[in-house]
Motif scaffolding. Structure first.
Motif, PDB file in Angstrom:
ATOM      1  N   PRO A  45     -44.553 -40.220  26.695  1.00 16.10           N
ATOM      2  CA  PRO A  45     -45.809 -40.680  25.944  1.00 16.10           C
ATOM      3  C   PRO A  45     -46.359 -39.740  25.053  1.00 16.10           C
ATOM      4  CG  PRO A  45     -45.781 -41.329  28.335  1.00 16.10           C
ATOM      5  CD  PRO A  45     -44.680 -40.119  28.132  1.00 16.10           C
ATOM      6  N   ALA A  46     -47.363 -40.151  24.268  1.00 17.78           N
ATOM      7  CA  ALA A  46     -48.133 -39.462  23.420  1.00 17.78           C
ATOM      8  C   ALA A  46     -48.914 -38.099  24.119  1.00 17.78           C
ATOM      9  CB  ALA A  46     -49.131 -40.378  22.491  1.00 17.78           C
ATOM     10  N   THR A 103     -38.403 -40.896  26.649  1.00 15.79           N
ATOM     11  CA  THR A 103     -39.401 -41.368  26.133  1.00 15.79           C
ATOM     12  C   THR A 103     -40.893 -40.905  26.470  1.00 15.79           C
ATOM     13  OG1 THR A 103     -39.707 -43.617  27.373  1.00 15.79           O
ATOM     14  CG2 THR A 103     -38.502 -43.675  25.323  1.00 15.79           C
ATOM     15  N   GLN A 114     -38.429 -51.109  16.926  1.00 18.70           N
ATOM     16  CA  GLN A 114     -37.381 -50.577  16.313  1.00 18.70           C
ATOM     17  C   GLN A 114     -36.214 -51.416  16.583  1.00 18.70           C
ATOM     18  OE1 GLN A 114     -39.589 -48.400  17.961  1.00 18.70           O
ATOM     19  NE2 GLN A 114     -39.783 -46.499  16.912  1.00 18.70           N
ATOM     20  N   ARG A 118     -39.017 -32.135  14.898  1.00 23.45           N
ATOM     21  CA  ARG A 118     -38.561 -33.548  14.793  1.00 23.45           C
ATOM     22  C   ARG A 118     -39.800 -34.155  15.526  1.00 23.45           C
ATOM     23  NH1 ARG A 118     -32.451 -34.007  16.475  1.00 23.45           N
ATOM     24  NH2 ARG A 118     -32.854 -36.122  15.189  1.00 23.45           N
ATOM     25  N   GLY A 119     -40.392 -35.117  14.653  1.00 22.37           N
ATOM     26  CA  GLY A 119     -41.761 -35.321  15.194  1.00 22.37           C
ATOM     27  C   GLY A 119     -41.925 -36.499  16.361  1.00 22.37           C
ATOM     28  N   TYR A 120     -43.116 -37.058  16.766  1.00 20.25           N
ATOM     29  CA  TYR A 120     -43.298 -37.972  17.583  1.00 20.25           C
ATOM     30  C   TYR A 120     -43.123 -39.234  17.123  1.00 20.25           C
ATOM     31  CZ  TYR A 120     -45.561 -40.930  21.029  1.00 20.25           C
ATOM     32  OH  TYR A 120     -46.065 -42.115  21.857  1.00 20.25           O
ATOM     33  N   GLY A 121     -42.647 -40.595  17.649  1.00 22.45           N
ATOM     34  CA  GLY A 121     -43.110 -41.753  17.196  1.00 22.45           C
ATOM     35  C   GLY A 121     -41.518 -42.743  17.212  1.00 22.45           C
ATOM     36  N   SER A 122     -40.687 -41.942  17.956  1.00 28.34           N
ATOM     37  CA  SER A 122     -39.606 -42.801  18.335  1.00 28.34           C
ATOM     38  C   SER A 122     -39.154 -42.588  19.660  1.00 28.34           C
ATOM     39  CB  SER A 122     -38.434 -42.734  17.082  1.00 28.34           C
ATOM     40  OG  SER A 122     -37.956 -41.286  17.085  1.00 28.34           O
ATOM     41  N   ARG A 123     -37.992 -41.987  19.879  1.00 27.21           N
ATOM     42  CA  ARG A 123     -37.525 -41.450  21.342  1.00 27.21           C
ATOM     43  C   ARG A 123     -36.689 -40.056  21.201  1.00 27.21           C
ATOM     44  NH1 ARG A 123     -32.685 -45.861  22.940  1.00 27.21           N
ATOM     45  NH2 ARG A 123     -31.453 -45.332  21.375  1.00 27.21           N
ATOM     46  N   ARG A 124     -36.549 -39.643  22.528  1.00 26.81           N
ATOM     47  CA  ARG A 124     -35.672 -38.549  22.509  1.00 26.81           C
ATOM     48  C   ARG A 124     -36.177 -37.156  21.820  1.00 26.81           C
ATOM     49  NH1 ARG A 124     -32.407 -39.012  25.893  1.00 26.81           N
ATOM     50  NH2 ARG A 124     -31.813 -36.729  25.388  1.00 26.81           N
ATOM     51  N   HIS A 125     -37.684 -37.164  21.799  1.00 31.54           N
ATOM     52  CA  HIS A 125     -38.413 -36.155  21.068  1.00 31.54           C
ATOM     53  C   HIS A 125     -38.801 -35.250  21.896  1.00 31.54           C
ATOM     54  CE1 HIS A 125     -40.974 -39.703  22.174  1.00 31.54           C
ATOM     55  NE2 HIS A 125     -41.841 -38.897  22.687  1.00 31.54           N
TER      56      HIS A 125
END
Ligand SMILES: [Zn+2]
Ligand SMILES: [Zn+2]
Ligand SMILES: [Zn+2]
Lengths: 643, 643, 643
Positions: free
Chosen positions: B80-81, B78, B369, B100-107
């Motif tokens: 951070p931004a 995870t 989530q 695949r964008g930011y905003g959840s996990r495994r990005h």
């Protein structure tokens, strides 16, 4: 209130020489209204800033001279090529990140400021020209907001506007909002998702896995607000020039913007009713049901929207702006209606209080996208099947021109925000708030009940023997108080009050009903092929909550788990999504004084203040009130005025 | 070996004031372990290079003071931004080319060097701070590699790294590899696909039609190696600071990286066991099967992974790091477990040799989530259903704290690379290597057998009465030799040794078994609705090879085509993908001395060195060993220690 | 006409040392033809402008020396990496806007001028080298145009070329076409879609909702023309150097370019016949049908294409260029053919007039994409099952080397442009022109009839007892005149003449048949689970038009709506899409003199000028003409030559 008929017409599609004859035939058919203009931007403003209204003047004059009243639409659903060339980034972007291109309609993002400015200009020009035209008796803004899934746009414009909207939601000391407040409200700590500033916030698409539901929900609320603002901009301009009432034509099963908020700026709610197309493409019903009603449409889908849009309209004013007259072009399958259905649909609308029903369209267009869409006339101007049925309605109206509005015995609350919350977090495949509310609506209809739909800010429930508030995931405290004080029976659940305003589970656990210790202890979604039997009849399907506390158990499963439990004086919480039988049983159990009567399959009843109607949606004769009602038959009994 | 329980906990989600009470309740419940930290990067490093570990110090102290041992996770799942803002091209790209964008996990993309550097920094800071903390008794790297389909990334970083990886595979004279060798190995002559240099090689997505399977397979091997390298970077840092064992928590039915290779760098294998979610979303079983086991989970899916991860763990050390405690949030349908199943699942794990079973999670989160994911506690801190079942396990363990590991009579080889090869070339819709191996596993379980899973580099098969090696598309020569020399019965096929290391069909034709002329002459994939009957019972489904040569025919079709044929002393080649009956018949035919017993429907048996367990996965009472075993019942018989 | 056999061979895939032996075995098998070269661009031109034909010279010499005739293919379906590196924007773009990448084949956009120039260069080099080679007896251009959906490309090159094409369609005064004419022809007024200039016109993908069908249809016509032009460029070059006939190998159920127009530039039509793969992946038939014919292929699909490509070939010259010899690699399921089917397929082709049937491929490749595709030889050079069946055909041919072509009694018109129109506007889910025509074809075959397929420009129908022209949405006036004057019975409808050339509904309403007042008054598409019963037998499925006017009713629904109506002397309009029974009943009613005989299930009959064949497509013995025909059996009766 007077009942009238109308039609949608496109003078720009036909030679000017034909207009007068068309107008004369409309008038002879008994039509009152003719809606025009809503796709004609290119004809009104062929080149930026260069207007041509002469043709429209003549068209309106011709129609008016025939005795018809014009509903004039603003053409902002169809920006011409030159508008897009000027603002290439005005195009909406889908959830997959693809720009949705030019070449059809609704190709604009609600958040694009440049496009909004273009809209203001054309609407100003129209309002100035026709604001005091004596034939223009009503206005329509744009056309079918959200049709073709155009409310949720993932464009750069939308992202920028969303960030500004969030700054307003979480105001800070200066101009830039309070990002810590947002992080806390959304629970961004969960996966280290805290933002350092609003500038880092993106749109909730294309994330690796599920996005934070608070994020997704905020984007849906924002997107709804963008529609409200877009519509209001046009309304403000028109009002400055015209006293005529303003309408918008909503669609069926569109829930991605708050129609009550848009409706608050308008005078009349109207909608576009396509019973056969909607049965196939959005009713969500089984194949067996679709076969049974393929040529009649779902017996409740239109009625539901009639009642919904009566609630959306100011003082209950509502119309059907477009009524399906025959096969359409856009559903997976496009059969012809059963003979008589166009008349039945019209009367079902009148029975629900419609002021006007306008058929779409006058003449079938031989060109472009809707060339397979029937009209009152064929492309060769011969009468199509619906023409005769419209004429019959004209005759019918001679005996029943007026309706006396009356409060129904049953109320169902409908909350667009709750629908957004379910959409963000359905928890089980294909579950939706609309589906839940509609299932309750159908159960009432099968009991022969008439229904009022209530907006979520309703706090006065006087006069209702039964108030249904299923699935409203966020419930303000004053709503709980008002419902607790209602005289009639109240039904809550499942998911009632399950979230706070930022999509968090509140403590004490839901529903946290005043004076009750009832709590949802655990939540399950259920395979559709594994319904849970309710003792005594009926089933729970799709969704089931396990409860602790509360009072008397009204319904329980075969395994003795509570399904419906008292949680207050006259308030019952239903923890499962029931089938029709379960819903009907609960209604009969908690509101025994209601005048219910189980309708024969496919027969529906609706009462106004001075009439009772029965409609036969089946393909068979059915005996109703001692009379044989044929397929597509409408039976109308006059009763003493009740309000 | 001692059996212990634990739980996953997120101190950063809760007020610090609550930590001590939580810790006390955990200890009182009899838990040993508490896993923390794996999603808290933003709390540890709120701004680049500025660390805040004080809160984590206090959290660990609080838990340790209550007698709990901490498993500390690195938070690299995870970022951070601010990490993404610094490295915008670190985001993974899907096979359709969408970022695949930011905003959840495994990005993150495993191949991004900048992101890897950030990971090294935060892991170094954590390892330095907690490497000698007496409460930190184990480590976890990252979280659920590959979850949400994140191993195969089609980014620019991945493309560059893939080309470098290929240069290593085909080393040339200088720094740039031998492109002619690659062209020859891949058969690029086929469609003029030869490259002039490695720089021309792209990723195997979005090609006009099927890509060269050698190309696709190389990309899968590369992607697996990237996971191994990513994990090893963290392990090396932790080991430099800590003597505590290191684990990773794998997932269910994830095969797109080689867990044996990752496991070789770790001390403990662990996995996240969600029986109900996995039944719905990845078991691949029929609707009837899903209905039958909706509240119990598949009777073999968890057992298979227990045995698999026992093989992945160093010296057989393995845990369940996350155990489903109630309904989850992420499957298509999320029912509640049958009462008793949480206990059953825990005991099934212990029966397979788990050192620890940790429930996920301590308290259901009211935000973000996973707010619909049950825990041991409800969001309001009341005990959820699983709490009581965990307490019961604590009591159970008083009688059975230890397990004596023992070699099983049956071994099944599992080769992640073979799964990649089947994925690249399934040849029939929905065929997979995992599915084939799992079908064999289930047949063994239905015969009451205990099973060891073996990594593909196993060469010593002593002690196994039966060794199953189905579907291993590439078999090194020394493996063939070792299997040919095994004392137990060996089963090969279909597709055994069907390809060389670069995905070409070898000559002589497969399986080219030492000393046998058996050859796969022709290969068919079969419609699932057209199974082929096996003479005497059972069917071939999905896949069928036609054979020439070989020895005795053990099974044949009704039409007398060979289905299972001897190809060596004790070695049998099965040319079809059998159903359970066919597989069970073959086992009984070739390994008659095995202690088999056909289990009643939904009953499973598992032996350790000093115990035999029976588990009832059905919703009915079943008689087992003369006793009535209730639904979700666990029967444990002590037996003399056997090893 | 002589019947011959051949094979597809790739000398570049094998060691040169093996060529001579391969050639000798081919000759010994009785093969006449060997097709080579079509994927070998990289071997011929390894570096831009640097040609290497020496290996190809030797390969051709070796084959020729064995007595084989070479069909030489141009390699433009497989541009090497250096071509793509030089022209990165030559890659096609799919309807979702994704660039389709390098790494397989057909990775080019037909509209890219730079790629076309590269093609001209390599074809010129080949034609110059081999134009007068005595062993090169025929040419093939490119390979399988449109395979992998490569005709419709949404690239920038395509957009530019489309605009130029439109300017030609709507010529103006100067160089820039007449945009007003386009706007009027397309009915762009409909939704303010009028363009100000051709430069604004985009491709018809990714629009918000359905694009104007006139726009979509124009793009399909354009895309077809691009294929014609691409092919013609190669033909012109080859003809300048060679007198050998030129062919292209078409595919099955490919309708997105006009094969008649491509065929007009060629000497021979050929196609690639994969009965089992096509049954699974494109026949569109039911699962029950697929099960019944999984190992035999659809009994009519190949026959239809044989007849179609006989019409496409100049003077009826046509081949099977690739004949499935065993399991293929690319269908969802890939079973082996029933023993004897390779022979049956070959004879079905000969019975329809094929000059040559070439098996694909000589030896199964052990590498790359088609390694699971069977050949006449296994990868180890042993004979595969089809080898023996090919040898049997060689023996068969000793008795029946020649065919006497003959006009069939029945003709069906096939119009690629009509297929495009249906594709643009199916009106009901899964309806297609191909499907309608094929249903009629099957009905004829079930009656034992032989059929000629006619191109849409046919005006002479002499000699046909029955002419079927279903679903041809645009019909030129002179076609109507010619059909009205035909001596045989003519069947039209549904949708015959339903649109003008720019996709508008004409007035008077369709079909506007000369001398008849028959009109399609209303059009419905029907749920597939709601067929309409035809009185006396059969059903209308999918599509149904309501008629007014016309003459005698030949078929009607149970509800007495007309289904087939006379609209002229010998001309019948069928307003519904019938099932086989309805189609067969109509044929028998209107063409009573036809020699029909209802075939037993799975038996098919085909007559040439001097023979009658029966084919058994079932897995059972069937009695035919008093003889027992085994599964896959072929019965041939000689009859007196009839033409
Ligand atoms: Zn509309
Ligand atoms: Zn997890
Ligand atoms: Zn081919």
């Amino acid at each position: 209130m007077k009942r009238t008929l109308g039609v949608c017409y496109y003078p720009e599609h036909w030679p000017e020489a034909q207009w007068a004859e068309d107008a004369a035939r409309m008038a002879a058919l008994g039509l009152t209204w003719v809606r025009i203009g809503e796709f004609a931007w290119k004809r009104m403003e062929p080149v930026e800033g260069s207007y041509d209204f002469d043709w429209l003047d003549r068209a309106i004059d011709t129609l008016g001279a025939a005795g018809l009243k014009v509903v004039l639409g603003t053409p902002t659903a169809t920006p011409p090529a030159w508008v897009v060339a000027k603002h290439p980034d005005m195009l909406p972007v889908d959830a997959d990140g693809r720009v949705r291109g030019y070449g059809s309609r609704r190709h604009y993002c609600f958040s694009h400021p440049g496009y909004l400015a273009e809209c203001r200009k054309i609407v100003t020009a129209m309002a100035a020209r026709y604001g005091s035209n004596r034939h223009v008796a009503a206005w329509q803004t744009d056309n079918e907001y959200s049709c073709h899934d155009t409310v949720l746009s993932y464009s750069q414009s939308a992202a920028a506007a969303f960030r500004d909207w969030l700054r307003q939601q979480f105001p800070g000391q200066g101009n830039d909002g309070d990002i810590d407040a947002l992080n806390a409200a959304w629970g961004n700590v969960f996966w280290s998702m805290d933002y350092d500033s609003f500038d880092q916030i993106g749109l909730p698409n294309l994330t690796v896995t599920e996005v934070n539901p608070a994020h997704a929900h905020a984007f849906r609320r924002f997107s709804s607000d963008q529609v409200v603002a877009f519509n209001r901009a046009q309304v403000d301009i028109i009002r400055a020039h015209s006293d005529a009432p303003i309408a918008h034509n909503y669609m069926g099963r569109v829930t991605d913007f708050d129609h009550f908020k848009v409706g608050a700026d308008l005078d009349i709610a109207s909608w576009d009713s396509y019973p056969l197309g909607f049965l196939e493409d959005r009713s969500g019903t089984s194949d067996a049901h679709k076969r049974a009603y393929a040529r009649q449409g779902d017996p409740d889908f239109q009625a539901f929207h009639h009642d919904l849009y009566r609630a959306v309209g100011k003082d209950g004013r509502w119309w059907v702006m477009e009524q399906q007259p025959g096969p359409v072009n856009w559903a997976p399958y496009n059969p012809a209606p059963l003979p008589g259905m166009v008349r039945l649909w019209t009367w079902e609308a009148f029975a629900h209080g419609a002021e006007a029903v306008c058929y779409f369209r006058w003449r079938q267009a031989p060109f472009a996208q809707e060339q397979m869409h029937a009209g009152l006339l064929r492309p060769d101007s011969a009468e199509a099947e619906a023409f005769e049925e419209a004429a019959q309605v004209t005759n019918d109206l001679a005996d029943a021109p007026h309706v006396a509005p009356v409060q129904a015995p049953v109320a169902i609350m409908f909350d667009y925000d709750a629908d957004a919350m379910w959409a963000v977090q359905p928890h089980g495949a294909s579950l939706s708030y609309f589906g839940l509310v509609f299932d309750w609506y159908r159960a009432c209809r099968k009991l022969g009940l008439s229904i009022d739909i209530l907006p979520p800010d309703t706090r006065d429930f006087d006069g209702y023997a039964l108030v249904l508030v299923p699935g409203m995931m966020h419930m303000p405290d004053d709503l709980k108080t008002a419902l607790a004080a209602a005289h009639g029976a109240v039904v809550l659940g499942p998911r009632s009050a399950a979230r706070d305003t930022h999509f968090n589970i509140p403590t004490p656990l839901p529903p946290a009903w005043p004076g009750s210790d009832l709590a949802v202890s655990r939540v399950q979604s259920i395979r559709p092929d594994m319904p849970i039997d309710v003792a005594g009849g009926g089933q729970v399907i799709g969704y089931f909550e396990e409860l602790t506390g509360g009072g008397d158990v009204v319904l329980q499963t075969e395994g003795r788990a509570p399904v419906a439990v008292r949680c207050g004086d006259g308030v019952t919480y239903m923890s499962g999504w029931g089938d029709d039988t379960a819903h009907m049983r609960l209604i009969q159990a908690i509101a025994p004084d209601l005048d219910v009567e189980i309708m024969p399959e496919g027969i529906r009843r609706r009462a106004t203040g001075n009439e009772v109607f029965w409609f036969n949606y089946t393909t068979q004769d059915v005996e109703v009130e001692g009379e044989k009602l044929p397929p597509a038959g409408v039976l109308r009994h006059v009763r003493p005025a009740m309000s």
